[in-house]
Design a protein around this motif. Structure first.
Motif, PDB file in Angstrom:
ATOM      1  N   VAL A   2       0.843  -1.193   0.000  1.00 49.60           N
ATOM      2  CA  VAL A   2       0.000   0.000   0.000  1.00 49.60           C
ATOM      3  C   VAL A   2       0.878   1.243   0.000  1.00 49.60           C
ATOM      4  O   VAL A   2       1.994   1.240   0.531  1.00 49.60           O
ATOM      5  CB  VAL A   2      -0.956   0.044   1.217  1.00 49.60           C
ATOM      6  N   VAL A   3       0.372   2.291  -0.634  1.00 50.23           N
ATOM      7  CA  VAL A   3       0.971   3.615  -0.478  1.00 50.23           C
ATOM      8  C   VAL A   3       0.214   4.319   0.636  1.00 50.23           C
ATOM      9  O   VAL A   3      -0.980   4.082   0.842  1.00 50.23           O
ATOM     10  CB  VAL A   3       0.919   4.428  -1.783  1.00 50.23           C
ATOM     11  N   GLU A   4       0.916   5.184   1.362  1.00 49.32           N
ATOM     12  CA  GLU A   4       0.302   5.911   2.473  1.00 49.32           C
ATOM     13  C   GLU A   4       0.680   7.384   2.358  1.00 49.32           C
ATOM     14  O   GLU A   4       1.856   7.737   2.474  1.00 49.32           O
ATOM     15  CB  GLU A   4       0.770   5.356   3.821  1.00 49.32           C
ATOM     16  N   GLY A   5      -0.308   8.224   2.127  1.00 54.08           N
ATOM     17  CA  GLY A   5      -0.054   9.652   2.027  1.00 54.08           C
ATOM     18  C   GLY A   5       0.094  10.270   3.405  1.00 54.08           C
ATOM     19  O   GLY A   5      -0.801  10.146   4.249  1.00 54.08           O
ATOM     20  N   GLU A   6       1.225  10.942   3.633  1.00 52.30           N
ATOM     21  CA  GLU A   6       1.499  11.497   4.961  1.00 52.30           C
ATOM     22  C   GLU A   6       2.166  12.866   4.860  1.00 52.30           C
ATOM     23  O   GLU A   6       2.984  13.110   3.967  1.00 52.30           O
ATOM     24  CB  GLU A   6       2.413  10.556   5.757  1.00 52.30           C
ATOM     25  N   ASP A  42      16.864  15.650   8.354  1.00 49.29           N
ATOM     26  CA  ASP A  42      16.162  14.446   8.801  1.00 49.29           C
ATOM     27  C   ASP A  42      14.654  14.627   8.633  1.00 49.29           C
ATOM     28  O   ASP A  42      14.136  15.752   8.622  1.00 49.29           O
ATOM     29  CB  ASP A  42      16.502  14.123  10.251  1.00 49.29           C
ATOM     30  N   VAL A  43      13.961  13.501   8.504  1.00 50.32           N
ATOM     31  CA  VAL A  43      12.543  13.519   8.134  1.00 50.32           C
ATOM     32  C   VAL A  43      11.724  12.701   9.123  1.00 50.32           C
ATOM     33  O   VAL A  43      12.140  11.615   9.541  1.00 50.32           O
ATOM     34  CB  VAL A  43      12.352  12.951   6.707  1.00 50.32           C
ATOM     35  N   VAL A  44      10.555  13.234   9.468  1.00 50.74           N
ATOM     36  CA  VAL A  44       9.572  12.492  10.249  1.00 50.74           C
ATOM     37  C   VAL A  44       8.297  12.376   9.425  1.00 50.74           C
ATOM     38  O   VAL A  44       7.719  13.389   9.007  1.00 50.74           O
ATOM     39  CB  VAL A  44       9.261  13.185  11.587  1.00 50.74           C
ATOM     40  N   LEU A  45       7.882  11.139   9.169  1.00 48.46           N
ATOM     41  CA  LEU A  45       6.587  10.862   8.548  1.00 48.46           C
ATOM     42  C   LEU A  45       5.566  10.838   9.671  1.00 48.46           C
ATOM     43  O   LEU A  45       5.631   9.993  10.560  1.00 48.46           O
ATOM     44  CB  LEU A  45       6.631   9.525   7.814  1.00 48.46           C
TER      45      LEU A  45
END
Length: 247
Positions: free
Chosen positions: A99-103, A213-216
Motif C-alpha cells: 500500500v501507499v500511504e499519504g502522509e 532528517d525527516v519524520v513521517l
C-alpha cells in the motif's frame, strides 16, 4: 518559501524558488540562504527528493483518536529508501500486498534533542509530501517493520519543502491519495492521534535529529493498494502533489 533539490548537468543542487526560476543556494538548511548566482528555469527542471536525510522516522499507530490509548511509538526507515518525484517504487513479488500511504512529512532544520513544546517550531525547516510505502502483509510477521517498510523506493518525498506553514497551520490539511488518477483515500491531518509538537517532543527524548532528517507524521486513513504498472499521486493541501510510478 519553497525549497527543493534539482538535477543539473553538473550534479544535484539545493535551490529556492524565485518566481519562474530556481536559484541555487549553498545550503537550504541555513538560517540565511546564500545564493550562488546560478539559476535554472522552474519549467522543465527535474525535481529530486527535496532533502537528503540521515534519519527517517515514521510514527506508528497514529491514525486516529483511539491510538492515544497507547503510548506513542515510531519506526525507522532506511535513508536509502528515499526517492524523489517521478522515481519508481519497486515492488518485490514475494512481499505480498503493498500500500501507499499519504502522509505529511516534516523536515528538520537544525540539531534537535530533548525538545520542549515551545522549542519545536524553531527546529522545523518545513513540510513536504511523504509516501510511507508499506508491504502490508510483512507487518504481521515482523513487528519491527524492517521487512515491510524498507523496499527500494519505499519513501518517496517531494515535490519540494514549503517553509511558510506554521505548526498550527498544518493541524488540518486535506490529504488526497490517487491511484491512476482516481481518488482512493481522502482524509485530513486533523485525524492524527499525536500532533507534530507531541511527536517531536517524544522522538527527541530518545534520539538526536539533525538538518535534513525527516519524520513521517502518520497516515490518518490515507492508504491505497497498488500493483506494478500503476501510478500513485498524493496531494497535501498547501504543499503540492507527489507522483511516483509503481514498478
Amino acid at each position: 518559501m519553497r525549497l527543493a533539490r534539482i538535477a543539473t548537468p553538473t550534479g544535484p543542487r539545493p535551490v529556492v524558488q524565485d518566481g519562474d526560476v530556481w536559484a541555487v543556494v549553498v545550503d537550504h538548511h541555513a538560517p540565511d540562504l546564500e545564493r550562488t548566482g546560478e539559476t535554472h528555469p522552474v519549467d522543465g527542471a527535474r525535481l529530486l527528493a527535496p532533502c537528503e536525510p540521515r534519519v527517517v522516522l515514521g510514527m506508528a499507530h497514529n491514525s486516529g483518536p483511539a491510538d492515544r490509548l497507547v503510548p506513542p511509538q515510531a519506526f525507522t526507515k532506511s535513508a536509502r529508501t528515499v526517492v524523489g518525484p517521478g522515481e519508481p517504487v519497486r515492488l518485490d513479488p514475494a512481499a505480498g500486498k503493498v500500500v501507499v500511504e499519504g502522509e505529511l512529512a516534516l523536515v528538520i532544520a537544525r540539531t534537535a534533542r530533548h525538545l520542549t513544546p515551545e522549542q519545536v517550531p524553531g527546529v522545523i525547516l518545513g513540510w513536504t509530501v511523504g509516501n510511507d510505502v508499506t508491504a502490508y502483509e510483512q507487518s504481521a510477521i515482523d513487528d519491527k517493520f524492517t521487512q515491510s517498510k524498507n523496499g527500494d523506493g519505499f519513501t518517496p518525498l517531494g515535490p519540494w519543502i514549503e517553509t511558510d506553514l506554521a505548526v498550527a497551520g498544518v493541524a488540518d490539511l486535506a490529504i488526497d491519495v490517487q491511484v491512476d488518477g482516481a481518488t482512493q483515500a481522502e482524509a485530513s491531518t486533523s485525524g492524527l492521534a499525536w500532533d507534530v509538537v507531541e511527536q517531536l517532543v517524544y522522538l527527541t527524548s530518545h534520539l538526536t535529529l539533525g538538518p535534513g532528517d525527516v519524520v513521517l507524521t502518520g497516515s490518518p486513513g490515507t492508504s491505497a493498494h497498488v500493483v506494478p504498472g500503476q501510478t500513485s499521486a498524493i496531494t497535501i493541501e498547501g504543499i503540492g502533489t507527489l507522483t511516483n510510478p509503481i514498478v
